[in-house]
Design a protein around this motif. Sequence first.
Motif, mmCIF file in Angstrom:
data_model
loop_
_atom_site.group_PDB
_atom_site.id
_atom_site.type_symbol
_atom_site.label_atom_id
_atom_site.label_comp_id
_atom_site.label_asym_id
_atom_site.label_seq_id
_atom_site.Cartn_x
_atom_site.Cartn_y
_atom_site.Cartn_z
ATOM 1 N N ASN A 32 -7.234 -5.294 -10.561
ATOM 2 C CA ASN A 32 -5.725 -5.542 -10.926
ATOM 3 C C ASN A 32 -5.265 -4.269 -11.005
ATOM 4 N N ASP A 33 -5.986 -3.407 -11.710
ATOM 5 C CA ASP A 33 -5.423 -2.033 -12.052
ATOM 6 C C ASP A 33 -5.146 -1.256 -10.904
ATOM 7 N N ILE A 34 -6.163 -1.315 -9.721
ATOM 8 C CA ILE A 34 -6.006 -0.553 -8.476
ATOM 9 C C ILE A 34 -4.882 -1.230 -7.883
ATOM 10 N N SER B 48 3.935 2.772 1.520
ATOM 11 C CA SER B 48 3.108 2.021 2.232
ATOM 12 C C SER B 48 1.795 2.637 2.909
ATOM 13 N N LEU B 49 2.150 4.152 3.399
ATOM 14 C CA LEU B 49 1.475 4.858 3.957
ATOM 15 C C LEU B 49 0.292 5.271 2.926
ATOM 16 N N SER B 50 0.922 5.820 1.828
ATOM 17 C CA SER B 50 -0.056 6.259 0.898
ATOM 18 C C SER B 50 -0.960 5.417 0.190
ATOM 19 N N ALA B 51 -0.465 3.858 -0.006
ATOM 20 C CA ALA B 51 -1.309 2.746 -0.556
ATOM 21 C C ALA B 51 -2.424 2.754 0.474
ATOM 22 N N ALA B 52 -2.233 2.790 1.864
ATOM 23 C CA ALA B 52 -3.151 2.510 2.815
ATOM 24 C C ALA B 52 -4.098 3.588 2.786
ATOM 25 N N LYS B 53 -3.805 4.639 2.691
ATOM 26 C CA LYS B 53 -4.873 5.627 2.630
ATOM 27 C C LYS B 53 -5.628 5.628 1.567
ATOM 28 N N GLN B 54 -5.004 5.304 0.186
ATOM 29 C CA GLN B 54 -5.826 5.052 -0.812
ATOM 30 C C GLN B 54 -6.764 4.131 -0.607
ATOM 31 N N VAL B 55 -6.458 2.899 -0.183
ATOM 32 C CA VAL B 55 -7.322 1.763 -0.017
ATOM 33 C C VAL B 55 -8.649 2.367 0.976
ATOM 34 N N LEU B 56 -8.554 3.250 1.924
ATOM 35 C CA LEU B 56 -9.480 3.761 2.684
ATOM 36 C C LEU B 56 -10.386 4.558 1.690
ATOM 37 N N TYR B 57 -9.782 5.314 0.945
ATOM 38 C CA TYR B 57 -10.700 6.114 0.000
ATOM 39 C C TYR B 57 -11.470 5.048 -0.953
ATOM 40 N N HIS B 58 -10.824 3.998 -1.389
ATOM 41 C CA HIS B 58 -11.395 3.291 -2.185
ATOM 42 C C HIS B 58 -12.734 2.688 -1.159
ATOM 43 N N LEU B 59 -12.424 2.187 -0.079
ATOM 44 C CA LEU B 59 -13.733 1.768 0.339
ATOM 45 C C LEU B 59 -14.868 2.718 0.674
ATOM 46 N N LEU C 197 -7.201 -6.343 -1.035
ATOM 47 C CA LEU C 197 -6.596 -5.183 -0.826
ATOM 48 C C LEU C 197 -6.228 -4.558 0.563
ATOM 49 N N VAL C 198 -7.368 -4.785 1.381
ATOM 50 C CA VAL C 198 -7.378 -4.380 2.860
ATOM 51 C C VAL C 198 -6.077 -5.159 3.474
ATOM 52 N N GLU C 199 -6.243 -6.391 3.211
ATOM 53 C CA GLU C 199 -5.319 -7.404 4.124
ATOM 54 C C GLU C 199 -3.538 -6.821 3.386
ATOM 55 N N GLU C 200 -3.558 -6.669 2.280
ATOM 56 C CA GLU C 200 -2.241 -6.399 1.746
ATOM 57 C C GLU C 200 -1.658 -4.848 1.837
ATOM 58 N N PHE C 201 -2.507 -4.014 1.859
ATOM 59 C CA PHE C 201 -2.086 -2.486 1.761
ATOM 60 C C PHE C 201 -2.460 -1.879 3.087
ATOM 61 N N VAL C 202 -3.223 -2.307 4.094
ATOM 62 C CA VAL C 202 -3.642 -1.688 5.306
ATOM 63 C C VAL C 202 -2.889 -2.550 6.303
ATOM 64 N N PHE C 203 -2.753 -3.967 6.081
ATOM 65 C CA PHE C 203 -2.245 -4.520 7.297
ATOM 66 C C PHE C 203 -1.188 -5.375 6.803
ATOM 67 N N SER C 204 -0.614 -5.013 5.836
ATOM 68 C CA SER C 204 0.677 -5.457 5.449
ATOM 69 C C SER C 204 0.852 -7.067 5.112
ATOM 70 N N LEU D 197 -0.911 6.768 9.723
ATOM 71 C CA LEU D 197 -2.044 6.019 9.454
ATOM 72 C C LEU D 197 -3.186 5.668 10.471
ATOM 73 N N LEU D 198 -2.882 5.737 11.781
ATOM 74 C CA LEU D 198 -3.930 5.699 12.769
ATOM 75 C C LEU D 198 -4.187 7.035 12.978
ATOM 76 N N GLU D 199 -3.546 8.024 12.643
ATOM 77 C CA GLU D 199 -4.176 9.451 12.797
ATOM 78 C C GLU D 199 -5.159 9.605 11.541
ATOM 79 N N VAL D 200 -4.979 8.993 10.398
ATOM 80 C CA VAL D 200 -5.489 9.307 9.302
ATOM 81 C C VAL D 200 -7.003 8.701 9.441
ATOM 82 N N MET D 201 -7.032 7.566 10.156
ATOM 83 C CA MET D 201 -8.001 6.544 10.570
ATOM 84 C C MET D 201 -9.225 7.404 11.470
ATOM 85 N N CYS D 202 -8.371 7.944 12.615
ATOM 86 C CA CYS D 202 -9.090 8.813 13.619
ATOM 87 C C CYS D 202 -9.801 9.896 12.799
ATOM 88 N N SER D 203 -9.038 10.553 12.099
ATOM 89 C CA SER D 203 -9.693 11.742 11.408
ATOM 90 C C SER D 203 -10.814 11.454 10.501
#
Length: 336
Positions: A2-4, A13-24, A47-54, A73-79
């Motif tokens: 819940n804290d996360i 939205s973009l920053s949150a999605a990147k943070q979820v990738l970092y968490h994974l 978390l993935v569904e809410e913050f990556v897939f909106s 976000l796609l560029e971040v994933m690619c990298s």
Amino acid sequence: MNDIRRSLLRRDSLSAAKQVLYHLDILFGGQLQKSATPVVDNETAELVEEFVFSLPKERSAPRQMTSLQELQLLEVMCSYFQEQGKDSLRQAIFSALFSPQGNVADGRRQSMLGKLVSMAIAVCRVPILNCTASWMQKSPTHQCMRLAKVLVEDYCGSVPGPSQALRDIITVKDLVPPSDLLEMVVAWVQDDSQLTLLTFLSAPTPTSRPPGSLDPTPLLGLIRWCVKAPLAYRRHRKSPPWGRSPARDPRAADGHTGPLFSRLHLCVLQILVSVREHLAERHLFGRLGVLPLEGVAKLAGELVRLVDDEADPRDKDSDGAAETELALNRLAQALQ
């Protein structure tokens, strides 16, 4: 957890999605040190569904990304997938992001996957394509077909009149593929015939196996193209009854595609010969069929319907005898 989530809600939205990738990355990196199979718990999946897939949680407002943010976000994933040196971790995160879950998020998951793979093809991100290959082996057929449709539309959309032809590929109609797609497939198969047998060649030799057929390969689909092409092209080039053009030699159908199908058919026959050799080496010859019987029976039925549709009792020149003979010869050669 819940804290996360509260922390992510304070981000854009973009920053949150990147943070979820970092968490994974941290989560699975730790799990892989203890087990070869990481586990995605329900809270992480949410978390993935809410913050990556909106996908909004409960009644909260959806956190939609702008088109620019989605591209970023796609560029971040690619990298990330390109730079991640551990294949097991890369595969685990890719699976956590894109494996179908049987819920409402699957549509958005599939949409994002199509865009990511299309981008990976454009910028040559091989690790993503490797992850996609593993994903396709584990995913339902309809999900794989949806991904294939996206890629065909992205990379073959410049073919004249592509929309109808592309729909016909996906629904396996009697029509034939766009010439650009056909050229690409022929080039791939000619350059590396083992592409059609990756699943079979990489699988361990079974110690015991009941009679059956190989794991799914593209061979039956390629055979279907080659067998049905003469009659399908004939249907396309037939003029209306008041201005019917004379039948032409199917081996020169449309001048360009006819030879392509001939080359593809030859490649398929060579692959079938090599499959027999591989089966003999593994002592599986006679125990495993190369093609599924139900698929062959379906193809035979489709061919019969095509022949019946072409027959016109009012026109003695419309029976398509040459095309029918070519189609039947190709089918017989493939089944020998």
